[in-house]
Each structure stands twice: as C-alpha cells, then as structure tokens.
Design a protein around this motif. Structure first.
Motif, mmCIF file in Angstrom:
data_model
loop_
_atom_site.group_PDB
_atom_site.id
_atom_site.type_symbol
_atom_site.label_atom_id
_atom_site.label_comp_id
_atom_site.label_asym_id
_atom_site.label_seq_id
_atom_site.Cartn_x
_atom_site.Cartn_y
_atom_site.Cartn_z
ATOM 1 N N ASP A 145 113.518 -8.847 72.292
ATOM 2 C CA ASP A 145 112.177 -9.113 72.273
ATOM 3 C C ASP A 145 111.222 -7.860 72.060
ATOM 4 N N ARG A 178 108.113 -7.384 72.250
ATOM 5 C CA ARG A 178 106.965 -7.729 72.932
ATOM 6 C C ARG A 178 107.221 -7.540 74.466
ATOM 7 N N MET A 179 108.338 -7.306 74.955
ATOM 8 C CA MET A 179 108.512 -6.934 76.387
ATOM 9 C C MET A 179 108.369 -5.662 76.574
#
Length: 135
Positions: free
Chosen positions: A28, A30-31
């Motif tokens: 991911d 976004r992490m």
C-alpha cells in the motif's frame, strides 16, 4: 519528442527504479513506514483570544524551520462531531522525522527551545503522541 503519456510513464518508472517511491510491506503506497511521528496538541490558556491564537500559530510556523523536520502540518479541529472526537485543542502540530535520532535532535534544537521559551506562556495544556512503526 515524447508524448505526455510516455513522459509520465517514464517518469514514474524512473522514480520507482530510483528508490524515490517505496511501497509498504503490504503493497500500500499510502502507508508511511520507517519514520518517527511526533504529534502535539495545544490548548490555550485564553481559548477565546484571537491574539494568543495568532501568536501560537506564528510560533509554530517559526518552529517549522528546524532542519530535521521532514514534513509538518499545523491543524485545528475539523468540523466533525462524534463522541470519540476531541475538539478542545486549538492547534495540532504534526511532524514527520526520518528517525528517532532526528526527533531527539529536534528536542534540543535552538529553534525548538526558543519556541518553548517564547510561547509556552500561551498554553494551558500540551499532549504529545510520538509513534514509530508497529511490528
């Protein structure tokens, strides 16, 4: 001459190959990983004072000059209202550091020490949340 689509595609590939984009273990993007997060909430002594609010905001902008801060955000309570939301603070100060060493350096940086000296008389309460990656 390349098309815009080719340019964007090639730029993305170069960033990825160059290590500028790092995916999280779960894939991911976004992490945020491997960073030190420092989040501070401020309550003013004179919560209704526009002058005190402006002074503290001025101080937070000055504080952002500390070199070890990778990213920062100055926030205020959002216009949301649920039982679990704390809305009594005036400002939140969010800083992202590369690591704990950089955050420790921030704590003794002359700019940070001057901020505390010049603006601590304005607040009645400060809460700090420091966090690192969950293992």
């Amino acid at each position: 001459m390349s098309t815009r689509r080719e340019f964007i595609s090639n730029t993305g590939k170069a960033m990825f190959a160059g290590g500028l984009v790092t995916l999280a273990e779960n894939g991911d993007p976004r992490m945020i990983e491997n960073k030190f997060i420092h989040h501070v909430y401020f309550w003013l002594k004179n919560a209704d004072s526009k002058e005190d609010r402006a002074k503290l905001l001025e101080g937070l902008h000055k504080l952002s000059a500390v070199k070890t801060i990778k990213n920062f955000h100055i926030g205020q309570p959002a216009d949301t209202n649920r039982d679990v939301i704390e809305r009594g603070y005036v400002f939140s100060w969010f800083c992202l550091f590369e690591n704990g060493t950089d955050q420790a350096s921030y704590q003794v940086d002359p700019i940070h020490l001057k901020f505390v000296e010049d603006y601590s008389h304005l607040w009645s309460k400060v809460i700090v949340y420091d966090s690192v990656d969950a293992k």
